[in-house]
Structures are given as C-alpha cells and as structure tokens.
Scaffold this motif. Structure first.
Motif, PDB file in Angstrom:
ATOM      1  N   GLN A   1      58.355  73.557  52.940  1.00  0.00           N
ATOM      2  CA  GLN A   1      58.777  72.624  51.890  1.00  0.00           C
ATOM      3  C   GLN A   1      59.028  71.218  52.434  1.00  0.00           C
ATOM      4  OE1 GLN A   1      58.393  73.358  48.699  1.00  0.00           O
ATOM      5  NE2 GLN A   1      57.710  75.345  49.437  1.00  0.00           N
ATOM      6  N   SER A   2      59.720  71.106  53.582  1.00  0.00           N
ATOM      7  CA  SER A   2      59.967  69.772  54.148  1.00  0.00           C
ATOM      8  C   SER A   2      58.669  69.146  54.641  1.00  0.00           C
ATOM      9  CB  SER A   2      61.006  69.831  55.271  1.00  0.00           C
ATOM     10  OG  SER A   2      60.506  70.519  56.398  1.00  0.00           O
TER      11      SER A   2
ATOM     12  N   ARG B   1      56.907  67.719  51.554  1.00  0.00           N
ATOM     13  CA  ARG B   1      57.567  66.479  51.128  1.00  0.00           C
ATOM     14  C   ARG B   1      57.157  65.316  52.033  1.00  0.00           C
ATOM     15  NH1 ARG B   1      61.835  69.887  50.123  1.00  0.00           N
ATOM     16  NH2 ARG B   1      62.749  69.505  52.150  1.00  0.00           N
TER      17      ARG B   1
ATOM     18  N   THR C   1      53.409  64.377  51.586  1.00  0.00           N
ATOM     19  CA  THR C   1      53.216  63.809  50.247  1.00  0.00           C
ATOM     20  C   THR C   1      53.773  62.397  50.197  1.00  0.00           C
ATOM     21  OG1 THR C   1      53.265  65.971  49.179  1.00  0.00           O
ATOM     22  CG2 THR C   1      53.763  64.076  47.794  1.00  0.00           C
ATOM     23  N   ASN C   2      54.992  62.203  50.703  1.00  0.00           N
ATOM     24  CA  ASN C   2      55.636  60.889  50.655  1.00  0.00           C
ATOM     25  C   ASN C   2      54.920  59.841  51.497  1.00  0.00           C
ATOM     26  OD1 ASN C   2      57.606  61.818  48.924  1.00  0.00           O
ATOM     27  ND2 ASN C   2      59.085  62.233  50.544  1.00  0.00           N
TER      28      ASN C   2
END
Length: 119
Positions: A18-19, A22, A25-26
């Motif tokens: 999950q991290s 993120r 994606t960011n």
C-alpha cells in the motif's frame, strides 16, 4: 505489444504494497491492479511489472540492477521523491548524456531518475 527476446516485465520486492502504491502514484503517476493482498501490477511506467510482498530489498551496494526512470524536470522529480517519503541516496550529478540522481523508495529499494538536462 510483446516482442520476442525483449524485457517484458519486472517484479520487485516490497515490504508494504500500500505505501509503495501511494509513493509511485504520487511521484510518478503510475496506476496499479491488485492481484490479492501480496501482489500489485504497475502500469503507465514504461514497462509493466509488479510489486510483491517480501522482506528483501534491492540496492546497488547489494549488486542489484538499477531501475532508471526518466523525467522532463529532474529537480522537480527529486523534490517530489523527498515529499513522498523517498530518500536521496546520491544527489543530482552529471554523466555522459545527461544528469541523474539515485533514491531509496519507502521500502529501501534503490532507483535512479535521469534527464538530458538539469532543470
């Protein structure tokens, strides 16, 4: 398109899917498709690949290959890497053909980003 004898897919270990999603994606605007809780395929990255849950990490000091990403705005990408929780492992430097920097993602995996110009 699949081409005979070309690099087709990359799989990379991460501690936390999950991290990782993120972060990429960011910073790089990648998309993901999950295949269960321990595997996520990344898209829009120039090559398709996946992240899988593992305690392993890849870095140059361990002799791992270097995954090199491209940026039109190297300084801005470096700032985005830091803002998203990445750690710069080698600041921007020049090499024949352009400039690049190395960074560790939130899992401690090492990547590089390059550009033809320092901007």
């Amino acid at each position: 398109m699949n081409s005979h004898h070309t690099i087709n897919y990359l799989e990379m270990p991460v501690n936390d899917i999950q991290s990782t999603k993120r972060f990429f994606t960011n910073v790089f605007n990648w998309d993901f498709v999950d295949y269960g809780p321990d595997y996520s395929c990344f898209l829009n990255a120039g090559i398709t690949g996946g992240f899988y849950t593992s305690k392993q990490q890849f870095t140059l000091i361990k002799g791992s290959p270097l995954v090199v990403l491209y940026s039109n705005a190297l300084t801005q990408t470096l700032q985005q890497v830091i803002a998203a929780g990445g750690i710069v492992s080698k600041d921007i430097f020049s090499f024949p053909g352009g400039h690049r920097f190395y960074f560790l993602d939130p899992n401690g995996n090492e990547f590089a980003v390059w550009s033809e110009k320092f901007a």
